[in-house]
Design a protein around this motif. Structure first.
Motif, mmCIF file in Angstrom:
data_model
loop_
_atom_site.group_PDB
_atom_site.id
_atom_site.type_symbol
_atom_site.label_atom_id
_atom_site.label_comp_id
_atom_site.label_asym_id
_atom_site.label_seq_id
_atom_site.Cartn_x
_atom_site.Cartn_y
_atom_site.Cartn_z
ATOM 1 N N PHE A 199 62.840 -55.250 -53.916
ATOM 2 C CA PHE A 199 62.772 -53.888 -54.449
ATOM 3 C C PHE A 199 64.073 -53.186 -54.079
ATOM 4 O O PHE A 199 64.385 -53.031 -52.895
ATOM 5 N N GLU A 200 64.857 -52.814 -55.092
ATOM 6 C CA GLU A 200 66.164 -52.228 -54.832
ATOM 7 C C GLU A 200 66.035 -50.807 -54.280
ATOM 8 O O GLU A 200 65.254 -50.006 -54.796
ATOM 9 N N HIS A 201 66.831 -50.527 -53.241
ATOM 10 C CA HIS A 201 66.758 -49.221 -52.594
ATOM 11 C C HIS A 201 67.322 -48.115 -53.479
ATOM 12 O O HIS A 201 66.770 -47.016 -53.540
ATOM 13 N N GLY A 217 58.967 -64.061 -60.111
ATOM 14 C CA GLY A 217 60.371 -64.073 -60.511
ATOM 15 C C GLY A 217 60.687 -63.118 -61.644
ATOM 16 O O GLY A 217 61.862 -62.923 -61.982
ATOM 17 N N ALA A 218 59.659 -62.502 -62.231
ATOM 18 C CA ALA A 218 59.881 -61.574 -63.341
ATOM 19 C C ALA A 218 60.601 -60.317 -62.866
ATOM 20 O O ALA A 218 60.309 -59.793 -61.781
ATOM 21 N N ALA A 219 61.559 -59.839 -63.674
ATOM 22 C CA ALA A 219 62.282 -58.612 -63.365
ATOM 23 C C ALA A 219 61.423 -57.412 -63.752
ATOM 24 O O ALA A 219 60.803 -57.393 -64.822
ATOM 25 N N LEU A 220 61.380 -56.401 -62.872
ATOM 26 C CA LEU A 220 60.508 -55.254 -63.066
ATOM 27 C C LEU A 220 61.296 -53.949 -63.047
ATOM 28 O O LEU A 220 62.348 -53.857 -62.416
ATOM 29 N N ARG A 235 62.080 -54.297 -78.932
ATOM 30 C CA ARG A 235 61.323 -54.858 -77.817
ATOM 31 C C ARG A 235 60.641 -53.752 -77.016
ATOM 32 O O ARG A 235 61.259 -52.757 -76.660
ATOM 33 N N VAL A 236 59.359 -53.970 -76.760
ATOM 34 C CA VAL A 236 58.537 -53.058 -75.956
ATOM 35 C C VAL A 236 58.073 -53.837 -74.729
ATOM 36 O O VAL A 236 57.570 -54.954 -74.863
ATOM 37 N N PRO A 237 58.200 -53.284 -73.525
ATOM 38 C CA PRO A 237 57.840 -54.038 -72.315
ATOM 39 C C PRO A 237 56.332 -54.164 -72.131
ATOM 40 O O PRO A 237 55.546 -53.483 -72.790
ATOM 41 N N ASN A 238 55.939 -55.040 -71.207
ATOM 42 C CA ASN A 238 54.564 -55.120 -70.743
ATOM 43 C C ASN A 238 54.377 -54.185 -69.558
ATOM 44 O O ASN A 238 55.309 -53.937 -68.788
ATOM 45 N N SER A 287 50.804 -50.391 -60.782
ATOM 46 C CA SER A 287 50.916 -49.077 -61.416
ATOM 47 C C SER A 287 49.774 -48.179 -60.951
ATOM 48 O O SER A 287 48.678 -48.660 -60.629
ATOM 49 N N THR A 288 50.055 -46.871 -60.914
ATOM 50 C CA THR A 288 49.066 -45.866 -60.557
ATOM 51 C C THR A 288 49.290 -44.659 -61.450
ATOM 52 O O THR A 288 50.069 -44.712 -62.405
ATOM 53 N N LYS A 289 48.654 -43.537 -61.096
ATOM 54 C CA LYS A 289 48.838 -42.313 -61.870
ATOM 55 C C LYS A 289 50.265 -41.783 -61.755
ATOM 56 O O LYS A 289 50.759 -41.074 -62.640
ATOM 57 N N ARG A 290 50.978 -42.134 -60.647
ATOM 58 C CA ARG A 290 52.336 -41.611 -60.425
ATOM 59 C C ARG A 290 53.376 -42.713 -60.255
ATOM 60 O O ARG A 290 54.492 -42.464 -59.822
ATOM 61 N N LEU A 291 52.988 -43.928 -60.537
ATOM 62 C CA LEU A 291 53.906 -45.073 -60.506
ATOM 63 C C LEU A 291 53.565 -45.965 -61.682
ATOM 64 O O LEU A 291 52.410 -46.350 -61.850
ATOM 65 N N ILE A 292 54.557 -46.276 -62.503
ATOM 66 C CA ILE A 292 54.326 -47.217 -63.596
ATOM 67 C C ILE A 292 55.366 -48.324 -63.494
ATOM 68 O O ILE A 292 56.565 -48.066 -63.347
ATOM 69 N N THR A 293 54.868 -49.557 -63.515
ATOM 70 C CA THR A 293 55.736 -50.729 -63.415
ATOM 71 C C THR A 293 55.698 -51.482 -64.736
ATOM 72 O O THR A 293 54.622 -51.849 -65.233
ATOM 73 N N LEU A 294 56.865 -51.698 -65.301
ATOM 74 C CA LEU A 294 57.030 -52.369 -66.593
ATOM 75 C C LEU A 294 57.964 -53.560 -66.443
ATOM 76 O O LEU A 294 58.666 -53.702 -65.436
#
Length: 459
Positions: free
Chosen positions: A115-117, A136-139, A213-216, A222-229
């Motif tokens: 996780f990059e700072h 290994g997937a980039a997020l 392209r649309v991500p997954n 993910s939460t109400k205040r964090l979304i990971t794609l």
């Protein structure tokens, strides 16, 4: 468990104190600029952009909106506020760690391989960090700033005061409906669970468009205040300003379809089309093959009748059919229109629809300098409304107009040469409002979103 970041009085009070001095200064500077022709507009604009950038939140979001509307602000202010698109000062690592722990728990770092700072991008309501899954997937992890709900409510209160001042200073345009729309969209942007549904909606809507392209979404991260794609690799669009015309045309055509196809078939638009929300991905040969859509916070879902109004207005302008033109405006929500006001609105409508009215290859600006694009029409409309108005800008119209201007701005940078008439008519081919309503209903139900409710207005 209590939501420690719900709309809290103490947090709102702190926000009032922080924003109040800045808003007061903004109003004073704008008044001086408008009324006395202040000579230090450039310095004031720089100071304003810096103050709003540090505040984050909807104040900055509205500054971005104001920067996209020609003739709303002096050019010095527009140039500086436009820089806020992706240049908000980021949260430091200590704050990020606390925010991530609040969302994913004490062992949050163990849920990622890395996780990059430092954030990859920082905007008005949150910032994006690159990360890697254990697979290994980039997020791409978008993390909301602290106390944003309280900040939003406090800012919207003060924006109401600013808009009231604006109506008294410049009564040609009634901004009351604009504030309602901004408030609704910004509140939606705070809900990252809703944004995840927006992503799913766009994956459905654009499933047959390989050039987009649309991500997954990663629900477990993910939460109400964090979304990971998914992190979509790509290059910034501005890198292709000097590319071959074929490349610029390919990217512009993809952008056009990414915006108009969801609108004309499903009544959905991406309401924040600026350069930071797109990148270009490469094909197997290494050449740009299409675009990545990166952000889904500001998605506007329209009642089917509004889309029908856009189609009616286009055909009305094309055929010079005044009844059809009026039908279009009324579908958009304009009320109490006189013949004089219709003529004024037609000036702006013919500008917005201009590129699609002529069946020929052209650039968007068609020879007009980018810095002057739309300013003459905006000035003429504004002056005419002072005499013939006022006019109330309908709620649904706000982000439609803003998005059209923003998309045109992206096209201006790429200087593509396309037959926009053909592209638009392909998008609205066989248009039927009943079929759109059914497609929209099915798509929204499939991702857990409710159908839009038209704004209620007095005739």
């Amino acid at each position: 468990m209590d939501d420690l970041e719900k709309n809290r009085f103490t947090a709102r009070a702190r926000r009032y104190a922080r924003v109040g001095a800045n808003v007061g200064g903004v109003a004073a500077r704008m008044a001086a600029t408008r009324l006395m022709g202040a000579s230090d507009r450039e310095a004031s604009a720089v100071e304003l952009a810096a103050a709003l950038g540090n505040l984050k939140g909807p104040i900055m979001k509205v500054a971005q909106l104001m920067a996209t509307i020609p003739d709303l602000l002096p050019p010095e202010y527009t140039a500086e506020l436009a820089k806020l698109q992706n240049e908000a000062p980021p949260m430091g690592w200590a704050f990020v760690k606390r925010r991530m722990q609040a969302e994913l728990g004490a062992a949050w770092e163990q849920k990622f391989a890395s996780f990059e700072h430092h954030p990859a991008a920082a905007a008005s309501l949150g910032q994006v960090h690159r990360a890697k899954a254990h697979s290994g997937a980039a997020l791409a992890c978008k993390l909301q700033y602290a106390d944003m709900q309280s900040a939003v409510e406090a800012d919207l209160q003060q924006l109401g005061w600013l808009f009231a001042i604006h109506r008294r200073m410049d009564p040609a345009i009634d901004t009351s409906e604009m504030l309602k729309e901004i408030a609704s969209r910004v509140r939606e942007e705070l809900d990252y669970e809703r944004e995840a549904k927006h992503v799913a909606l766009y994956r459905t809507v654009l499933a047959d468009a390989p050039e987009i392209r649309v991500p997954n979404v990663w629900p477990e991260l993910s939460t109400k205040r964090l979304i990971t794609l998914d992190w979509l690799e790509g290059r910034k669009l501005l890198e292709f300003k000097s590319a071959d015309i074929e490349v610029r045309n390919r990217l512009t055509a993809a952008l056009y379809r990414a915006w108009w196809y969801p609108f004309s078939r499903f009544g959905v638009i991406h309401g924040d089309p600026h350069l930071g929300n797109y990148t270009a991905f490469a094909g197997d040969d290494g050449a740009p093959a299409g675009i990545n859509l990166l952000d889904y916070g500001c998605i506007r879902i329209f009642p089917p009748g509004f889309v029908s109004g856009v189609v009616d207005l286009y055909h009305g302008l094309l055929k010079n059919d005044r009844d059809l033109i009026v039908q279009g405006y009324e579908a958009w929500g304009f009320r109490g229109l006189t013949n004089e006001l219709i003529d004024v609105l037609n000036i702006w409508a013919r500008f917005i629809f201009g590129p699609v009215m002529e069946d020929r290859v052209r650039t968007i600006a068609d020879g007009v300098k980018p810095a002057e694009y739309g300013r003459r029409e905006a000035f003429v409309v504004h002056q005419a409304l002072k005499e013939k108005g006022p006019v109330t800008i309908p709620q649904e119209f706000v982000f439609m107009d803003r998005a059209a201007i923003g998309l045109g701005g992206v096209f201006l940078h790429l200087q593509a040469k396309l037959n926009f008439h053909n592209l638009f008519n392909e998008a609205i081919e066989h248009f039927a409002v009943e079929e759109l309503a059914e497609r929209q209903r099915a798509a929204l139900a499939g991702v857990g979103l409710k159908p839009p409710v038209p704004s209620v207005r007095q005739s």
